[in-house]
Design a protein around this motif. Structure first.
Motif, mmCIF file in Angstrom:
data_model
loop_
_atom_site.group_PDB
_atom_site.id
_atom_site.type_symbol
_atom_site.label_atom_id
_atom_site.label_comp_id
_atom_site.label_asym_id
_atom_site.label_seq_id
_atom_site.Cartn_x
_atom_site.Cartn_y
_atom_site.Cartn_z
ATOM 1 N N GLU A 1 -8.160 3.468 -7.812
ATOM 2 C CA GLU A 1 -8.832 2.365 -8.504
ATOM 3 C C GLU A 1 -7.822 1.478 -9.222
ATOM 4 N N ALA A 2 -6.781 2.105 -9.762
ATOM 5 C CA ALA A 2 -5.740 1.327 -10.436
ATOM 6 C C ALA A 2 -5.009 0.427 -9.447
ATOM 7 N N VAL A 3 -4.770 0.938 -8.254
ATOM 8 C CA VAL A 3 -4.135 0.128 -7.211
ATOM 9 C C VAL A 3 -5.032 -1.045 -6.832
ATOM 10 N N LYS A 4 -6.297 -0.763 -6.628
ATOM 11 C CA LYS A 4 -7.240 -1.803 -6.212
ATOM 12 C C LYS A 4 -7.356 -2.907 -7.255
ATOM 13 N N ALA A 5 -7.208 -2.552 -8.526
ATOM 14 C CA ALA A 5 -7.367 -3.527 -9.604
ATOM 15 C C ALA A 5 -6.262 -4.580 -9.611
ATOM 16 N N VAL A 6 -5.079 -4.247 -9.089
ATOM 17 C CA VAL A 6 -3.958 -5.196 -9.147
ATOM 18 C C VAL A 6 -3.553 -5.719 -7.770
ATOM 19 N N ALA A 7 -3.998 -5.057 -6.716
ATOM 20 C CA ALA A 7 -3.562 -5.433 -5.368
ATOM 21 C C ALA A 7 -4.444 -6.533 -4.788
ATOM 22 N N SER A 8 -3.876 -7.292 -3.872
ATOM 23 C CA SER A 8 -4.681 -8.231 -3.092
ATOM 24 C C SER A 8 -5.476 -7.434 -2.065
ATOM 25 N N ASP A 9 -6.426 -8.089 -1.431
ATOM 26 C CA ASP A 9 -7.240 -7.394 -0.438
ATOM 27 C C ASP A 9 -6.385 -6.840 0.694
ATOM 28 N N SER A 10 -5.434 -7.632 1.155
ATOM 29 C CA SER A 10 -4.589 -7.174 2.263
ATOM 30 C C SER A 10 -3.673 -6.035 1.823
ATOM 31 N N TYR B 1 -4.313 -3.856 -0.570
ATOM 32 C CA TYR B 1 -5.106 -2.637 -0.755
ATOM 33 C C TYR B 1 -5.501 -2.031 0.591
ATOM 34 N N SER B 2 -5.774 -2.876 1.564
ATOM 35 C CA SER B 2 -6.086 -2.375 2.906
ATOM 36 C C SER B 2 -4.894 -1.628 3.491
ATOM 37 N N ALA B 3 -3.703 -2.184 3.289
ATOM 38 C CA ALA B 3 -2.495 -1.521 3.787
ATOM 39 C C ALA B 3 -2.267 -0.200 3.061
ATOM 40 N N TYR B 4 -2.526 -0.199 1.748
ATOM 41 C CA TYR B 4 -2.366 1.017 0.947
ATOM 42 C C TYR B 4 -3.316 2.115 1.426
ATOM 43 N N THR B 5 -4.602 1.793 1.544
ATOM 44 C CA THR B 5 -5.581 2.807 1.940
ATOM 45 C C THR B 5 -5.342 3.291 3.369
ATOM 46 N N ALA B 6 -4.921 2.383 4.242
ATOM 47 C CA ALA B 6 -4.649 2.789 5.627
ATOM 48 C C ALA B 6 -3.552 3.839 5.680
ATOM 49 N N PHE C 1 -5.139 14.818 2.458
ATOM 50 C CA PHE C 1 -4.923 14.891 1.015
ATOM 51 C C PHE C 1 -3.549 14.318 0.687
ATOM 52 N N ARG C 2 -3.494 13.555 -0.386
ATOM 53 C CA ARG C 2 -2.240 12.964 -0.837
ATOM 54 C C ARG C 2 -2.050 13.268 -2.320
ATOM 55 N N SER C 3 -0.869 13.701 -2.678
ATOM 56 C CA SER C 3 -0.556 13.942 -4.084
ATOM 57 C C SER C 3 -0.387 12.609 -4.810
ATOM 58 N N LEU C 4 -0.373 12.653 -6.129
ATOM 59 C CA LEU C 4 -0.155 11.430 -6.904
ATOM 60 C C LEU C 4 1.206 10.833 -6.586
ATOM 61 N N SER C 5 2.225 11.661 -6.478
ATOM 62 C CA SER C 5 3.564 11.135 -6.185
ATOM 63 C C SER C 5 3.591 10.440 -4.830
ATOM 64 N N ALA C 6 2.879 10.993 -3.851
ATOM 65 C CA ALA C 6 2.817 10.354 -2.532
ATOM 66 C C ALA C 6 2.071 9.029 -2.615
ATOM 67 N N ARG C 7 1.015 8.987 -3.400
ATOM 68 C CA ARG C 7 0.256 7.745 -3.564
ATOM 69 C C ARG C 7 1.109 6.684 -4.267
ATOM 70 N N ARG C 8 1.876 7.108 -5.261
ATOM 71 C CA ARG C 8 2.756 6.151 -5.949
ATOM 72 C C ARG C 8 3.775 5.562 -4.968
ATOM 73 N N GLU C 9 4.331 6.404 -4.131
ATOM 74 C CA GLU C 9 5.335 5.933 -3.179
ATOM 75 C C GLU C 9 4.731 4.941 -2.187
ATOM 76 N N ILE C 10 3.525 5.253 -1.711
ATOM 77 C CA ILE C 10 2.854 4.343 -0.777
ATOM 78 C C ILE C 10 2.548 3.015 -1.461
ATOM 79 N N ALA C 11 2.090 3.089 -2.709
ATOM 80 C CA ALA C 11 1.776 1.861 -3.448
ATOM 81 C C ALA C 11 3.021 1.005 -3.658
ATOM 82 N N SER C 12 4.153 1.652 -3.913
ATOM 83 C CA SER C 12 5.388 0.894 -4.142
ATOM 84 C C SER C 12 5.818 0.116 -2.902
ATOM 85 N N LYS C 13 5.392 0.575 -1.727
ATOM 86 C CA LYS C 13 5.771 -0.077 -0.474
ATOM 87 C C LYS C 13 4.738 -1.092 0.009
ATOM 88 N N THR C 14 3.519 -1.009 -0.512
ATOM 89 C CA THR C 14 2.449 -1.871 0.009
ATOM 90 C C THR C 14 1.909 -2.864 -1.014
#
Length: 523
Positions: free
Chosen positions: A309-318, A320-325, A332-345
């Motif tokens: 939800e925090a990612v969605k609040a600051v990301a553009s639609d495209s 966030y789509s790249a992040y969720t994909a 299952f993804r750990s928080l650290s894995a989610r942070r890494e994906i967010a940093s790239k997308t």
């Protein structure tokens, strides 16, 4: 102490025979659906050299398993309720197939110091109540059988013939601590004659009832360890005893630890830089402020969200789509894995701190959902025989979604359902007709065992209050008119002290007659 006089070859032969017997039991229709993290050789090595397990629990478990499977085939259900009173159990035999022994009821009526449902009573409390109830069932079965057999065959069809040996389902709560205490509790249940026990995913000692906070659950891994421990103990004993996997995750507000990455998706964190919640509450308490209000205000300031939800609040639609994909490429993804994906997308930095909302007891805040409950239920299913999602609020869409999603993975899964909580159906949008049909609508989804756990509080209290008022105002006249006369007049006579076939008068005399060498049966 003399040494055992047995050859090594004989010892190995006996061990291999035990292994073969265990493997045969595990491949039977009753247990073929179970998946264990250990093999038969491990369990054989943990067993005694003689079989010391009473057979009653397995007998009752197989009986219950057959009942539940029949309900599943027919789209029907068992409707039972909770009690700790053997006299009440004797009357349930006329209407219910099973008996439920609730831990909450035991905490009120079967302990030296009663209290609210904290499961803070000794771990052997509920097994002892099961033993008491089961022994009473055996006694009723014995005195009924003896009474029938003292009559000739042609007259027995007119005599009462109830199945007093209704399988007992009992509350194992959260296992009462460590692995070894959970093992001991499971063993006591089997020795007591239980047919099925349930184990939940609640945290020990963290229930609160009046401060506006929800339940606290343990990590998925800890929940599964509890279930594995019970399954292991049943296997060591060679018992067929059923295991009911209960998930209390629905509407839970806290989780004790973030050690398991399967839970990370649902842990809440602050998305604004604020002081820790526990520090705010300490200050508020010192200043005499209302802690509920302060907690609510802190949540608003903190901007509590899951990481997604925090990612969605600051990301553009495209973005966030790249992040969720990317996140969804693994289950299952750990928080650290989610942070890494967010940093790239996602271009913007994401502030998320799940330490700030932690309670004074160390719990993390948790955002439950049907998806979270389904994931736990699916993970637990291979270890147990029946699944129960505790859904105190009657949200029909959630109930349907849960049972449907689990059956997408396990099409033949059997379910239980408990009518706990206030169940304000009107506020939840249920019509009177929907409430009337609820048990049978649930049955269509495979909910084959349904229980009202605490009738013996509300129900018995009402009855006792009504009789207390009658007795205080009218004395014996009221008793004779409203209780004794109707009881004696009905056919068959109501069970009570005046009915010698029910209270065991004939059985007691049969013992004297047997010792005297007299016959107690008719051909």
């Amino acid at each position: 102490m003399p040494k055992l006089n047995i050859s090594i070859d004989e010892e190995q032969k006996n061990f291999e025979a035990d292994v073969a017997a265990i493997e045969k039991q595990w491949s039977s229709p009753r247990q073929a659906h179970l998946k264990r993290p250990y093999d038969a050789r491990t369990i054989a090595a943990l067993r005694n050299s003689i079989d010391a397990t009473p057979s009653a629990s397995s007998t009752q478990a197989l009986k219950l398993w057959a009942q539940l499977r029949e309900h599943n085939r027919n789209g029907t259900t068992e409707l039972t309720f909770g009690t700790t009173d053997p006299t009440v159990v004797s009357q349930m035999a006329k209407h219910q197939q099973t008996v439920y022994v609730s831990g909450a009821l035991c905490g009120f009526s079967e302990v030296a110091i009663p209290g609210m449902d904290h499961a803070d009573y000794p771990w052997d409390t509920v097994p002892k109540v099961v033993a008491k109830v089961f022994k009473s069932q055996l006694w009723h079965d014995q005195r009924q059988r003896q009474f029938r057999l003292r009559h000739p065959k042609e007259k027995r069809a007119q005599l009462e013939n109830w199945d007093y040996l209704a399988p007992i389902v009992a509350d194992g709560d959260m296992g009462f601590g460590s692995l070894t205490s959970t093992m001991k509790m499971a063993k006591e249940f089997v020795d007591a004659g239980v047919a099925m026990i349930h184990i939940d995913d609640l945290a020990i000692g963290m229930k609160k009832f009046t401060v506006g906070q929800g339940r606290t659950v343990v990590p998925t891994s800890e929940y599964l360890d509890r279930l594995r421990t019970v399954r292991m103990q049943f296997d060591i004993m060679g018992a067929e005893t059923l295991l009911l996997c209960r998930c209390d995750t629905d509407h839970s507000e806290f989780i004790t630890s973030v050690i398991d990455e399967r839970d990370h998706e649902y842990v809440l964190g602050a998305t604004n830089k604020v002081e820790p919640l526990k520090d705010s509450l300490v200050k508020a308490q010192a200043e005499g402020k209302d802690l509920k209000t302060v907690r609510s205000e802190w949540k608003d300031k903190a901007g509590l969200k899951t990481f997604d939800e925090a990612v969605k609040a600051v990301a553009s639609d495209s973005e966030y789509s790249a992040y969720t994909a990317e996140v969804l490429k693994e289950k299952f993804r750990s928080l650290s894995a989610r942070r890494e994906i967010a940093s790239k997308t996602v271009k913007q930095d994401i502030f998320f701190d799940w330490e700030l909302p932690r309670s004074s007891m160390g719990q993390y805040m948790f955002k439950s959902s049907v998806k979270a409950v389904v994931e736990r239920a699916v993970a637990a299913a291979p270890l147990g025989d029946v699944t129960w999602a505790r859904m105190d609020a009657p949200v029909w869409d959630d109930i349907v979604e849960f049972h449907t999603k689990v059956r997408e993975v396990y099409p033949d899964r059997l379910f239980a359902f408990g009518y706990t909580g206030d169940y304000e159906y009107g506020k939840a949008g249920f019509s009177p007709e929907q409430v009337k049909n609820l048990p049978w609508d649930l049955a269509k989804m495979g909910v084959v065992w349904q229980v009202q756990p605490i009738w013996s509080l509300q129900g018995l209290n009402m009855v006792a209050d009504q009789f207390g008022k009658l007795w205080a105002e009218e004395g014996i006249a009221g008793y004779v008119r409203d209780i004794q006369a109707p009881a004696l007049a009905q056919k068959p006579m109501a069970d009570g002290f005046e009915k010698l076939s029910w209270c065991g008068g004939y059985l007691a005399d049969a013992f004297f007659e047997t010792v005297a060498g007299e016959s107690i049966t008719e051909r």
